[in-house]
Design a protein around this motif. Structure first.
Motif, PDB file in Angstrom:
ATOM      1  N   GLU A 232      29.713  46.862  45.920  1.00  0.00           N
ATOM      2  CA  GLU A 232      30.212  46.942  44.538  1.00  0.00           C
ATOM      3  C   GLU A 232      29.659  48.121  43.752  1.00  0.00           C
ATOM      4  OE1 GLU A 232      30.730  44.169  40.544  1.00  0.00           O
ATOM      5  OE2 GLU A 232      29.585  43.414  42.265  1.00  0.00           O
ATOM      6  N   GLN A 233      28.370  48.309  43.733  1.00  0.00           N
ATOM      7  CA  GLN A 233      27.788  49.371  42.904  1.00  0.00           C
ATOM      8  C   GLN A 233      28.253  50.753  43.352  1.00  0.00           C
ATOM      9  OE1 GLN A 233      26.257  48.754  40.021  1.00  0.00           O
ATOM     10  NE2 GLN A 233      26.787  46.629  40.555  1.00  0.00           N
ATOM     11  N   GLU A 234      28.297  50.960  44.655  1.00  0.00           N
ATOM     12  CA  GLU A 234      28.767  52.258  45.152  1.00  0.00           C
ATOM     13  C   GLU A 234      30.238  52.453  44.848  1.00  0.00           C
ATOM     14  OE1 GLU A 234      26.530  53.565  49.053  1.00  0.00           O
ATOM     15  OE2 GLU A 234      26.994  51.420  49.159  1.00  0.00           O
ATOM     16  N   LEU A 235      31.029  51.388  44.930  1.00  0.00           N
ATOM     17  CA  LEU A 235      32.457  51.509  44.638  1.00  0.00           C
ATOM     18  C   LEU A 235      32.694  51.800  43.160  1.00  0.00           C
ATOM     19  CD1 LEU A 235      33.857  48.597  46.838  1.00  0.00           C
ATOM     20  CD2 LEU A 235      34.006  51.059  47.299  1.00  0.00           C
ATOM     21  N   LEU A 236      31.921  51.182  42.301  1.00  0.00           N
ATOM     22  CA  LEU A 236      32.066  51.436  40.865  1.00  0.00           C
ATOM     23  C   LEU A 236      31.702  52.877  40.514  1.00  0.00           C
ATOM     24  CD1 LEU A 236      30.685  48.104  39.365  1.00  0.00           C
ATOM     25  CD2 LEU A 236      33.077  48.851  39.523  1.00  0.00           C
ATOM     26  N   ARG A 237      30.827  53.469  41.313  1.00  0.00           N
ATOM     27  CA  ARG A 237      30.478  54.878  41.092  1.00  0.00           C
ATOM     28  C   ARG A 237      31.478  55.832  41.729  1.00  0.00           C
ATOM     29  NH1 ARG A 237      25.113  52.818  42.020  1.00  0.00           N
ATOM     30  NH2 ARG A 237      25.247  53.385  44.226  1.00  0.00           N
ATOM     31  N   SER A 238      32.413  55.291  42.508  1.00  0.00           N
ATOM     32  CA  SER A 238      33.354  56.132  43.257  1.00  0.00           C
ATOM     33  C   SER A 238      34.645  56.414  42.513  1.00  0.00           C
ATOM     34  CB  SER A 238      33.675  55.472  44.607  1.00  0.00           C
ATOM     35  OG  SER A 238      32.512  55.340  45.398  1.00  0.00           O
ATOM     36  N   GLY A 239      34.789  55.884  41.296  1.00  0.00           N
ATOM     37  CA  GLY A 239      35.980  56.174  40.516  1.00  0.00           C
ATOM     38  C   GLY A 239      37.193  55.380  40.966  1.00  0.00           C
ATOM     39  N   PRO A 240      38.404  55.911  40.737  1.00  0.00           N
ATOM     40  CA  PRO A 240      39.640  55.168  40.998  1.00  0.00           C
ATOM     41  C   PRO A 240      39.773  54.629  42.419  1.00  0.00           C
ATOM     42  CG  PRO A 240      40.112  57.089  39.663  1.00  0.00           C
ATOM     43  CD  PRO A 240      38.676  57.204  40.070  1.00  0.00           C
ATOM     44  N   ASP A 241      39.356  55.399  43.429  1.00  0.00           N
ATOM     45  CA  ASP A 241      39.429  54.890  44.798  1.00  0.00           C
ATOM     46  C   ASP A 241      38.549  53.651  44.960  1.00  0.00           C
ATOM     47  OD1 ASP A 241      41.142  56.903  45.461  1.00  0.00           O
ATOM     48  OD2 ASP A 241      39.727  58.022  46.718  1.00  0.00           O
ATOM     49  N   GLY A 242      37.372  53.700  44.357  1.00  0.00           N
ATOM     50  CA  GLY A 242      36.459  52.566  44.444  1.00  0.00           C
ATOM     51  C   GLY A 242      36.975  51.352  43.690  1.00  0.00           C
ATOM     52  N   TYR A 243      37.518  51.585  42.472  1.00  0.00           N
ATOM     53  CA  TYR A 243      38.067  50.459  41.713  1.00  0.00           C
ATOM     54  C   TYR A 243      39.191  49.781  42.490  1.00  0.00           C
ATOM     55  CZ  TYR A 243      36.003  53.290  37.924  1.00  0.00           C
ATOM     56  OH  TYR A 243      35.170  54.047  37.140  1.00  0.00           O
ATOM     57  N   SER A 244      40.031  50.606  43.122  1.00  0.00           N
ATOM     58  CA  SER A 244      41.192  50.066  43.838  1.00  0.00           C
ATOM     59  C   SER A 244      40.776  49.230  45.036  1.00  0.00           C
ATOM     60  CB  SER A 244      42.103  51.213  44.295  1.00  0.00           C
ATOM     61  OG  SER A 244      42.624  51.924  43.189  1.00  0.00           O
ATOM     62  N   THR A 245      39.857  49.754  45.847  1.00  0.00           N
ATOM     63  CA  THR A 245      39.468  49.012  47.043  1.00  0.00           C
ATOM     64  C   THR A 245      38.642  47.785  46.692  1.00  0.00           C
ATOM     65  OG1 THR A 245      37.637  50.610  47.321  1.00  0.00           O
ATOM     66  CG2 THR A 245      39.620  50.951  48.646  1.00  0.00           C
ATOM     67  N   LEU A 246      37.822  47.879  45.625  1.00  0.00           N
ATOM     68  CA  LEU A 246      37.056  46.709  45.198  1.00  0.00           C
ATOM     69  C   LEU A 246      38.009  45.627  44.689  1.00  0.00           C
ATOM     70  CD1 LEU A 246      34.340  45.350  44.724  1.00  0.00           C
ATOM     71  CD2 LEU A 246      34.208  46.550  42.514  1.00  0.00           C
ATOM     72  N   GLY A 247      38.992  46.024  43.894  1.00  0.00           N
ATOM     73  CA  GLY A 247      39.968  45.061  43.416  1.00  0.00           C
ATOM     74  C   GLY A 247      40.740  44.417  44.544  1.00  0.00           C
ATOM     75  N   MET A 248      41.079  45.197  45.570  1.00  0.00           N
ATOM     76  CA  MET A 248      41.811  44.637  46.706  1.00  0.00           C
ATOM     77  C   MET A 248      40.974  43.620  47.471  1.00  0.00           C
ATOM     78  SD  MET A 248      44.908  45.704  46.707  1.00  0.00           S
ATOM     79  CE  MET A 248      45.294  44.903  48.264  1.00  0.00           C
ATOM     80  N   LEU A 249      39.663  43.823  47.529  1.00  0.00           N
ATOM     81  CA  LEU A 249      38.810  42.833  48.188  1.00  0.00           C
ATOM     82  C   LEU A 249      38.933  41.476  47.502  1.00  0.00           C
ATOM     83  CD1 LEU A 249      35.578  44.898  48.955  1.00  0.00           C
ATOM     84  CD2 LEU A 249      37.131  43.889  50.629  1.00  0.00           C
ATOM     85  N   TYR A 250      38.983  41.484  46.174  1.00  0.00           N
ATOM     86  CA  TYR A 250      39.105  40.207  45.461  1.00  0.00           C
ATOM     87  C   TYR A 250      40.508  39.615  45.609  1.00  0.00           C
ATOM     88  CZ  TYR A 250      34.447  40.572  43.554  1.00  0.00           C
ATOM     89  OH  TYR A 250      33.073  40.625  43.437  1.00  0.00           O
ATOM     90  N   LEU A 251      41.523  40.468  45.715  1.00  0.00           N
ATOM     91  CA  LEU A 251      42.865  39.935  45.973  1.00  0.00           C
ATOM     92  C   LEU A 251      42.925  39.267  47.347  1.00  0.00           C
ATOM     93  CD1 LEU A 251      45.263  42.685  44.552  1.00  0.00           C
ATOM     94  CD2 LEU A 251      44.547  40.531  43.511  1.00  0.00           C
ATOM     95  N   LYS A 252      42.300  39.884  48.342  1.00  0.00           N
ATOM     96  CA  LYS A 252      42.289  39.273  49.675  1.00  0.00           C
ATOM     97  C   LYS A 252      41.450  37.998  49.684  1.00  0.00           C
ATOM     98  CE  LYS A 252      44.937  42.368  51.445  1.00  0.00           C
ATOM     99  NZ  LYS A 252      46.367  42.017  51.735  1.00  0.00           N
ATOM    100  N   ALA A 253      40.386  37.975  48.866  1.00  0.00           N
ATOM    101  CA  ALA A 253      39.595  36.749  48.764  1.00  0.00           C
ATOM    102  C   ALA A 253      40.436  35.625  48.175  1.00  0.00           C
ATOM    103  CB  ALA A 253      38.354  37.000  47.894  1.00  0.00           C
ATOM    104  N   ALA A 254      41.259  35.951  47.174  1.00  0.00           N
ATOM    105  CA  ALA A 254      42.127  34.939  46.570  1.00  0.00           C
ATOM    106  C   ALA A 254      43.121  34.388  47.581  1.00  0.00           C
ATOM    107  CB  ALA A 254      42.866  35.542  45.375  1.00  0.00           C
ATOM    108  N   MET A 255      43.727  35.278  48.367  1.00  0.00           N
ATOM    109  CA  MET A 255      44.696  34.826  49.367  1.00  0.00           C
ATOM    110  C   MET A 255      44.022  33.996  50.445  1.00  0.00           C
ATOM    111  SD  MET A 255      47.525  35.795  48.252  1.00  0.00           S
ATOM    112  CE  MET A 255      48.444  35.258  49.671  1.00  0.00           C
ATOM    113  N   ALA A 256      42.848  34.425  50.866  1.00  0.00           N
ATOM    114  CA  ALA A 256      42.130  33.668  51.895  1.00  0.00           C
ATOM    115  C   ALA A 256      41.738  32.290  51.379  1.00  0.00           C
ATOM    116  CB  ALA A 256      40.889  34.445  52.350  1.00  0.00           C
ATOM    117  N   ALA A 257      41.283  32.218  50.129  1.00  0.00           N
ATOM    118  CA  ALA A 257      40.902  30.924  49.560  1.00  0.00           C
ATOM    119  C   ALA A 257      42.109  29.998  49.438  1.00  0.00           C
ATOM    120  CB  ALA A 257      40.252  31.125  48.194  1.00  0.00           C
ATOM    121  N   ALA A 258      43.256  30.558  49.045  1.00  0.00           N
ATOM    122  CA  ALA A 258      44.475  29.746  48.952  1.00  0.00           C
ATOM    123  C   ALA A 258      44.876  29.229  50.325  1.00  0.00           C
ATOM    124  CB  ALA A 258      45.601  30.566  48.333  1.00  0.00           C
ATOM    125  N   ALA A 259      44.793  30.083  51.331  1.00  0.00           N
ATOM    126  CA  ALA A 259      45.140  29.658  52.694  1.00  0.00           C
ATOM    127  C   ALA A 259      44.144  28.629  53.212  1.00  0.00           C
ATOM    128  CB  ALA A 259      45.179  30.874  53.622  1.00  0.00           C
TER     129      ALA A 259
END
Length: 413
Positions: A232-259
């Motif tokens: 997380e900390q490194e991604l937040l320092r990485s700008g838009p690419d980091g925000y996007s991939t960090l956000g996608m991790l939480y989207l995949k966590a949501a889908m996995a939890a639903a499944a």
């Protein structure tokens, strides 16, 4: 020459050629009602040869191909999927030892261009062609990671990881969960060698997707959340690419939890209760990003978060909620997403409509998805299963359109 399949075959080829019904009726010199009756199997059951010739000419195919017993649905063939599997099983691809006569590794910039081309095809909904593109990409990227040095080697591992991610994503579309899982694990390993936190996060979200598809949803949620916490900390320092991939991790966590909730019999709530929290976390990173962007082919942003809200409701069999969320997504925002994302939303919405008892509308939504990305509807196992369910349950006044769609999906009558 009695052939009751003539009309559906005309419909299949007209749709494949993306010729509007009204336009094709004019080409045939007939009324729209005539063409509707033809494609619905209510006219020309014993077609006149002159009609067959005229239809074939305007469809750009031979009469023999129009009347062939087999309709080619343009899906990935088993031979193409096997070619990808064989590439992953090659000794040099696995070990990185390329002793093949001294062939030089391709420049990393060339590999990026090849990857971008293949990724563009995926985002356009052209999944079958990846069966012939991915093997060469995997071999070339593996060779580059082995032969280059210094920064070029790190960048080559980035390309290799992203190529393996594409392999995982394609395998999901093809319905081959074991192949997706294999590619996902390899992508994570290559990402670690790239030393890039953004690539590590990107690979982790793809492996989470593969684990969920393979029936390991609870483990997938734990994995992607661990990756999010670690990076997380490194991604937040990485700008838009980091925000996007960090956000996608939480989207995949949501889908996995639903499944995982759907797979859990004793206490499904312990997983389902977490889904809104993960989606809200993704929303925060979408706000940080400032809008919809396609960093590293994520299509991440507020709109994609809404798409995942729809998908999570579908996973939880909350069809009415899925339909309501889908209806609230602004059309303009959707139009800016790649075709694959838009078609994926429509197929999720169609499943939600079926769950909510809106079967006639479900057929119409599937047809809209098919127009955007035919392979997303005709070739994906989950969508073909939906078509089968709708045929069993009945679709009211949409029965004729559903029957033609089933034909285009290559489903037995």
């Amino acid at each position: 020459m009695k052939n009751p399949e003539f009309g559906p075959r005309v419909n299949y080829w007209r749709t494949r050629r993306r010729i509007p019904m009204a336009e094709f009726a004019r080409l045939m010199g007939k009324s729209l009602r005539w063409l509707e009756d033809l494609e619905g199997g209510r006219r020309q059951a014993d077609p006149q040869y002159s009609v067959m010739v005229l239809a074939a000419r305007h469809l750009g195919i031979t009469v023999d191909r129009l009347m062939s017993e087999t309709i080619d649905t343009d899906c990935a063939r088993e031979t193409e999927v096997d070619a990808v599997r064989r590439a992953l099983q090659r000794h040099d691809v696995i070990t990185g030892n390329f002793d093949d006569g001294g062939e030089e590794a391709a420049p990393v910039e060339d590999l990026y261009r090849a990857l971008a081309f293949a990724r563009g095809g995926f985002q356009a909904g052209h999944f079958a062609q990846l069966g012939s593109e991915i093997p060469d990409l995997l071999v070339a990227a593996s060779r580059a990671a082995h032969q280059h040095e210094g920064d070029d080697r790190l960048r080559a591992y980035e390309v290799l990881s992203l190529s393996l991610e594409l392999t995982e994503a394609a395998a999901i579309k093809w319905g081959d969960a074991p192949l997706a899982l294999l590619a996902g694990h390899r992508a994570v390993a290559a990402a670690e060698r790239s030393q890039s936190p953004v690539i590590m996060a990107s690979a982790a979200r793809h492996l989470g997707d593969a684990m969920t598809a393979h029936g390991e949803a609870a483990a997938a949620a734990e994995f992607v959340l661990a990756a999010a916490r670690r990076l997380e900390q490194e991604l937040l320092r990485s700008g838009p690419d980091g925000y996007s991939t960090l956000g996608m991790l939480y989207l995949k966590a949501a889908m996995a939890a639903a499944a995982a909730s759907e797979a859990e019999d004793r206490d499904p709530g312990r997983f389902s209760r977490r889904v809104p929290d993960y989606l809200d976390e993704a929303d925060e990173h979408a706000d940080r990003l400032g809008g919809d962007q396609d960093r590293l082919w994520t299509s991440f942003g507020p709109t994609n978060v809404d798409l995942y809200r729809v998908a999570s409701h579908v996973y939880l069999s909350e069809g009415a909620d899925a339909v309501a969320v889908a209806a609230g997504i602004p059309a303009g925002a959707l139009d800016r997403l790649p075709r694959e994302r838009r078609a994926h939303l429509l197929t999720d919405r169609a499943i939600g409509e079926k769950q909510a008892g809106q079967r006639q509308q479900s057929v119409q939504t599937l047809l809209e998805a098919e127009e955007l990305a035919p392979e997303e509807v005709r070739c994906r196992p989950r969508t073909r299963a939906l078509v089968e369910d709708l045929r069993i349950l009945g679709a009211g006044s949409a029965e004729g359109r559903l029957r033609l769609l089933a034909d285009r999906c290559g489903l037995p009558g």
